[in-house]
Scaffold this active site. Structure first.
Site, PDB file in Angstrom:
ATOM      1  N   ARG A  28      12.753  38.625  25.545  1.00  0.00           N
ATOM      2  CA  ARG A  28      13.279  39.771  25.678  1.00  0.00           C
ATOM      3  C   ARG A  28      13.997  40.020  24.256  1.00  0.00           C
ATOM      4  O   ARG A  28      13.971  41.359  24.178  1.00  0.00           O
ATOM      5  CB  ARG A  28      14.638  39.554  26.909  1.00  0.00           C
ATOM      6  CG  ARG A  28      15.334  40.873  26.991  1.00  0.00           C
ATOM      7  CD  ARG A  28      16.246  40.560  28.029  1.00  0.00           C
ATOM      8  NE  ARG A  28      17.114  42.008  28.111  1.00  0.00           N
ATOM      9  CZ  ARG A  28      18.068  42.347  29.087  1.00  0.00           C
ATOM     10  NH1 ARG A  28      18.180  41.275  30.137  1.00  0.00           N
ATOM     11  NH2 ARG A  28      18.576  43.378  29.313  1.00  0.00           N
ATOM     12  N   ASN A  88      10.252  43.296  36.330  1.00  0.00           N
ATOM     13  CA  ASN A  88       9.746  44.397  35.478  1.00  0.00           C
ATOM     14  C   ASN A  88       8.675  44.197  34.457  1.00  0.00           C
ATOM     15  O   ASN A  88       8.418  43.062  34.260  1.00  0.00           O
ATOM     16  CB  ASN A  88      11.074  44.935  34.733  1.00  0.00           C
ATOM     17  CG  ASN A  88      12.483  45.474  35.458  1.00  0.00           C
ATOM     18  OD1 ASN A  88      12.070  46.433  36.124  1.00  0.00           O
ATOM     19  ND2 ASN A  88      13.428  45.031  35.163  1.00  0.00           N
ATOM     20  N   CYS A 123      13.561  48.415  42.897  1.00  0.00           N
ATOM     21  CA  CYS A 123      14.559  48.549  41.890  1.00  0.00           C
ATOM     22  C   CYS A 123      16.080  49.062  42.512  1.00  0.00           C
ATOM     23  O   CYS A 123      16.078  49.611  43.422  1.00  0.00           O
ATOM     24  CB  CYS A 123      14.058  49.741  40.921  1.00  0.00           C
ATOM     25  SG  CYS A 123      14.961  49.963  39.319  1.00  0.00           S
ATOM     26  N   HIS A 136      12.246  53.495  36.482  1.00  0.00           N
ATOM     27  CA  HIS A 136      13.001  53.948  35.325  1.00  0.00           C
ATOM     28  C   HIS A 136      12.569  55.045  34.550  1.00  0.00           C
ATOM     29  O   HIS A 136      12.919  55.160  33.444  1.00  0.00           O
ATOM     30  CB  HIS A 136      12.481  52.512  34.203  1.00  0.00           C
ATOM     31  CG  HIS A 136      13.650  51.188  34.894  1.00  0.00           C
ATOM     32  ND1 HIS A 136      13.356  49.934  33.864  1.00  0.00           N
ATOM     33  CD2 HIS A 136      14.051  50.818  35.893  1.00  0.00           C
ATOM     34  CE1 HIS A 136      14.079  49.155  34.643  1.00  0.00           C
ATOM     35  NE2 HIS A 136      14.285  49.752  35.764  1.00  0.00           N
ATOM     36  N   TYR A 187      18.107  55.369  32.307  1.00  0.00           N
ATOM     37  CA  TYR A 187      16.883  55.245  31.496  1.00  0.00           C
ATOM     38  C   TYR A 187      16.163  56.509  30.508  1.00  0.00           C
ATOM     39  O   TYR A 187      15.560  56.343  29.895  1.00  0.00           O
ATOM     40  CB  TYR A 187      15.846  54.494  32.280  1.00  0.00           C
ATOM     41  CG  TYR A 187      15.949  52.973  32.693  1.00  0.00           C
ATOM     42  CD1 TYR A 187      15.861  51.853  31.623  1.00  0.00           C
ATOM     43  CD2 TYR A 187      16.414  52.594  33.805  1.00  0.00           C
ATOM     44  CE1 TYR A 187      16.097  50.521  31.783  1.00  0.00           C
ATOM     45  CE2 TYR A 187      16.953  51.223  33.969  1.00  0.00           C
ATOM     46  CZ  TYR A 187      16.730  50.462  33.235  1.00  0.00           C
ATOM     47  OH  TYR A 187      16.782  49.045  33.403  1.00  0.00           O
TER      48      TYR A 187
END
Length: 431
Positions: A90, A144, A164, A194, A244
């Site tokens: 990440r 995700n 989500c 998102h 987002y």
């Protein structure tokens, strides 16, 4: 009823366990298995999970295992919440795109593509093993990028629904602002994972009064502050975008911010270290307040409601959470004509009626071209991203990056392709 959580060693898991314990009348689990290859971490999280169940008087049995096949064997539902490469991957997703002037984020833009490439093959392998050991199980994907992963699962013929927490988070927020129970608020929540907009906020159900104009008039600045967007922008749009959308509506501003502040990955890694230390305490038997800052608010409520509906369980009215089997919930599933400007096999995030036969989207309102255009653009990117994840190849990666509306320039796509492959070589077998 048996449910397996793959990625059960996550620091998220106590949030999920707390929901299972509180909402046991909604989802009457008899067996819960936490599956994770990180045995030491799993033992810590599993210990806290058992203490939470004991504190709240849940009669279900919690086991932990690093053996995936044993863990999912005979399960009624399998929940996926894994992170391939962990926080280290990440951190890379959030850094190297910035070197090219693009947003560095783990689910959006180039970082999101990297995560999809790492994740899809792993999830499909897990799903095939679930199919062998629990052929009737539902797979609930919280991993995700949810839209791309869910599409991969559905195209492979799995019984899968994507989940989500953005919609349920907004539902709870709006309910508090309106001073009404959460189950009395229905969202016209449309788009992709998102990449969604609240086109209406209805009281009482899908056909109820739309109070979104009132919400924006009375609470617009507060909502805008939460989304980190200017209040006049919300007033002009007349809808509430997911947070987002800031990556699209304020891209350059976000890039400048990300270049000058600690990465979210570093913040989460530090928080996870603190959480795991807390979880080791044998006196701790509830989820700590710090976990709320980890993200995933109301994840447990959404997961319980979805699993209960898919498995035909009892209504959760007594617990005050609600949806009964066949109820309307926001999920990720096939489009099937719901948004007429998208292919039927696109995976969208919309209100759907969920029951033991799966999720069926409700009829959608007309979507303004301002949003439909971006949805269609990102849907094209997601199709290319899935091709790259399934079949590999530098050219497929490049085309997916070129198609993404946050990139879209030849030289950037070339540079990002090189960096993506260099940073993910250990996770991509085709390299």
């Amino acid at each position: 009823m048996k449910l397996a959580v793959v990625g059960g060693g996550s620091t998220y898991t106590p949030e999920l366990i707390d929901g299972f314990a509180r909402l046991r009348d909604t989802l009457p689990l008899t067996e819960l298995v936490l599956v994770d290859p990180a045995a030491e971490r799993l033992a810590v999280v599993g210990g806290l999970a058992r203490r939470i169940f004991a504190r709240q008087g849940h009669p279900g049995h919690i086991t932990t295992t690093s053996d995936l096949d044993a863990g999912v064997d005979g399960a009624d539902a399998v929940l996926l919440q894994l992170r391939v490469g962990g926080q280290a991957a990440r951190a890379q997703d959030e850094s190297w795109p910035l070197e090219c002037g693009c947003v560095g984020q783990e689910t959006t833009g180039a970082g999101g593509l990297a995560k999809a490439l790492r994740t899809v093959p792993v999830v499909l392998d897990i799903a095939e093993r679930v199919r062998r050991r629990a052929p009737d199980a539902w797979i609930i994907d919280f991993t995700n990028p949810v839209g791309i992963v869910t599409r991969a699962l559905l195209e492979a013929g799995h019984r899968a629904v994507g989940l989500c927490n953005v919609a349920i988070h907004l539902q709870r927020k709006f309910a508090a602002l309106l001073d009404v129970p959460p189950e009395g608020v229905h969202l016209d929540h449309y788009g992709l994972n998102h990449l969604t907009w609240e086109l209406a906020v209805r009281l009482g159900g899908p056909d109820g009064e739309d109070v979104l104009p009132r919400l924006l008039a009375e609470h617009g600045p507060r909502i805008a502050e939460d989304l980190r967007l200017p209040a006049p922008v919300l007033a002009r749009l007349g809808v509430v975008p997911s947070y987002y959308l800031r990556y699209f509506y304020a891209h350059d501003e976000v890039v400048d911010e990300l270049r000058t502040k600690p990465s979210r990955a570093s913040e989460v890694a530090a928080m996870e270290e603190r959480l795991l230390k807390m979880y080791e305490d044998p006196a701790l038997d509830e989820k700590p307040e710090l976990l709320a800052k980890r993200g995933g608010a109301f994840y447990s409520e959404a997961a319980v409601a979805l699993a209960a509906a898919l498995l035909g369980g009892p209504a959760g009215a007594a617990a005050g959470t609600g949806p009964a089997p066949g109820s309307v919930q926001v999920v990720n599933t096939y489009n099937r004509g719901t948004l007429p400007f998208l292919p039927d096999d696109a995976v969208i995030e919309v209100p759907a009626r969920v029951g033991p036969d799966g999720a069926r989207p409700l009829p959608a309102p007309a979507v303004d071209p301002l949003y439909a255009g971006l949805i269609a653009n990102v849907t094209g990117y997601e199709a290319l991203a899935l091709e790259a994840a399934l079949h590999g190849g530098r050219e497929r990666v490049f085309k997916a990056l070129l198609a993404h509306p946050l990139i879209g320039q030849f030289t950037q796509a070339e540079d990002l392709t090189d960096r993506l492959l260099a940073h993910n070589r250990e996770h991509l077998a085709w390299l």
